[in-house]
Design an enzyme around this catalytic site. Structure first.
Site, PDB file in Angstrom:
ATOM      1  N   TRP A 164       0.829  -1.215   0.000  1.00  0.00           N
ATOM      2  CA  TRP A 164       0.000   0.000   0.000  1.00  0.00           C
ATOM      3  C   TRP A 164       0.858   1.258   0.000  1.00  0.00           C
ATOM      4  O   TRP A 164       0.565   2.225   0.698  1.00  0.00           O
ATOM      5  CB  TRP A 164      -0.971   0.005   1.187  1.00  0.00           C
ATOM      6  N   GLU A 370      -3.556   5.789   6.552  1.00  0.00           N
ATOM      7  CA  GLU A 370      -2.881   6.373   7.726  1.00  0.00           C
ATOM      8  C   GLU A 370      -3.631   6.080   9.015  1.00  0.00           C
ATOM      9  O   GLU A 370      -3.805   6.948   9.885  1.00  0.00           O
ATOM     10  CB  GLU A 370      -2.657   7.877   7.527  1.00  0.00           C
TER      11      GLU A 370
END
Length: 387
Positions: A164, A370
């Protein structure tokens, strides 16, 4: 159909320099970003040259010190620039946020010699960075990462796979968390890995629901040799560095989310003011006007929340809890606002003739990257209970 240019947000900025910076950003968004967003997204093209233009304008280095080539701007200003960029095209706004995140380790934890050697190039506008923490089997549980960096003389030999990774395969440098010691958080270190290192390669980009112009790929480390002087901080300090970067990065995601939400709101308001039904604009019907009011309230509340957290950061105060709150609220708000924008446009909202459907697809990823919003709730809860 290309969305109309966003209406300038009435902002409270701390200086004339900041006002000029926001005006410059809006000009770049209007002339360099918005005109190509829809076509490039449909084609899945990465706008690398746009980042070069932003770099030339000094927008890739805003929150870092001027002595190393940074813009010397407070986070309060930097985040509002991010919001403007994301309103024009999330692939660009998020890309700037990721680049800023990838510079954090060196700028904050590097030695003076390391900063003088590498930071000017990273902040100069020509380089683009990536942040390597997640792995195929360790996402939210980042302390379980398996990529290893074993010391061999004056070099680390890195083996493993990161997942990712935004800008994967395109980045000029990778701020990489790798295991140099025991299992768990205490065995992780941070290395600044050049993008052209022998043995470093990128898998084909992920096929994503949205953000198709932003390449996301696995990065493979196959015996990559990294000079020992590229260790940032001390051995075993990598997890602390990673968490510090994520606190700041979450504010970047919050600002990007409000940018997307503002763009969706502007589109919905414009459409509702011109679309006629039963002899009058649909904005005059209470059901639609109340929906628009709720959308606008979410946008303003999110902006106030991320700016409040940024001001704490600028003042040197703890802001981890506030960053998690801002990321959680702003990205949830973006998902709600963009969904409502599709509804306001009705059938047109479900077509690619308007940008509403793209905004909705883009907003979804912001609830995941995040730190998922479930992780944000965990972080906030632990702060509240003192754990």
């Amino acid at each position: 159909m290309t969305p109309a240019a966003a209406k300038p947000v009435d902002r409270q900025l701390p200086s004339e320099e900041a006002r000029e910076l926001l005006a410059l950003t809006r000009d770049l968004v209007r002339n360099e970003v918005e005109p190509r967003a829809a076509e490039d997204e449909a084609a899945g093209r990465f706008p690398r040259e746009v980042f070069g233009t932003l770099g030339e304008a000094g927008l890739l280095s805003l929150p870092y010190e001027e002595q190393h080539g940074g813009g010397g701007q407070p986070y309060e200003v930097y985040l509002q620039v991010l919001e403007e960029l994301a309103a024009g095209w999330l692939a660009v706004g998020l890309g700037v946020s990721v680049h800023t995140l990838s510079c954090h380790a060196l700028a904050t934890f590097g030695t003076d010699a390391q900063r003088e050697r590498w930071l000017p190039g990273m902040l100069g506008g020509e380089q683009l960075g990536a942040y390597c923490l997640s792995e195929p089997q360790s996402g939210s549980d980042a302390a379980a990462l398996r990529t290893r960096a074993d010391l061999d003389g004056e070099q680390y030999v890195v083996n493993g796979t990161k997942a990712w990774i935004t800008h994967g395969g395109h980045a000029d440098f990778y701020s990489t968390m790798a295991r140099t010691g025991v299992d768990g958080a205490r065995g992780i270190s941070c290395l600044l890995v050049p993008g052209d290192s022998t043995g470093l390669s990128a898998a084909p980009p992920e096929h994503k629901m949205g953000m198709r112009s932003s390449p996301t790929a696995q990065i493979h480390f196959d015996g990559v040799r990294v000079d020992r002087d590229r260790l940032i901080g001390e051995e075993g300090q990598g997890f602390q560095i990673a968490l510090s970067a994520l606190d700041s990065g979450r504010l970047g995601i919050a600002a990007c989310a409000i940018g997307v939400a503002q763009a969706a709101l502007d589109l919905a308001v414009e459409y509702a003011g011109t679309r006629q039904q039963f002899g009058r604009p649909i904005a005059e019907f209470q059901g639609l006007s109340f929906m628009l009011a709720d959308m606008a309230t979410k946008v303003e509340a999110g902006r106030a929340l991320y700016l409040a957290a940024a001001r704490r950061r600028d003042a040197g105060m703890a802001f981890s809890k506030e960053a998690a709150m801002a990321k959680l609220f702003c990205t949830d708000a973006a998902m709600a606002v963009t969904t409502d924008a599709v509804q306001v446009l009705g059938g047109y909202g479900y077509t690619q003739d308007y940008a509403a459907e793209r905004y909705m697809r883009e907003a979804k990823v912001l609830q995941i990257v995040e730190g998922t919003n479930q992780i944000q709730r965990l972080v906030i809860g632990r702060h509240l209970t003192g754990r």
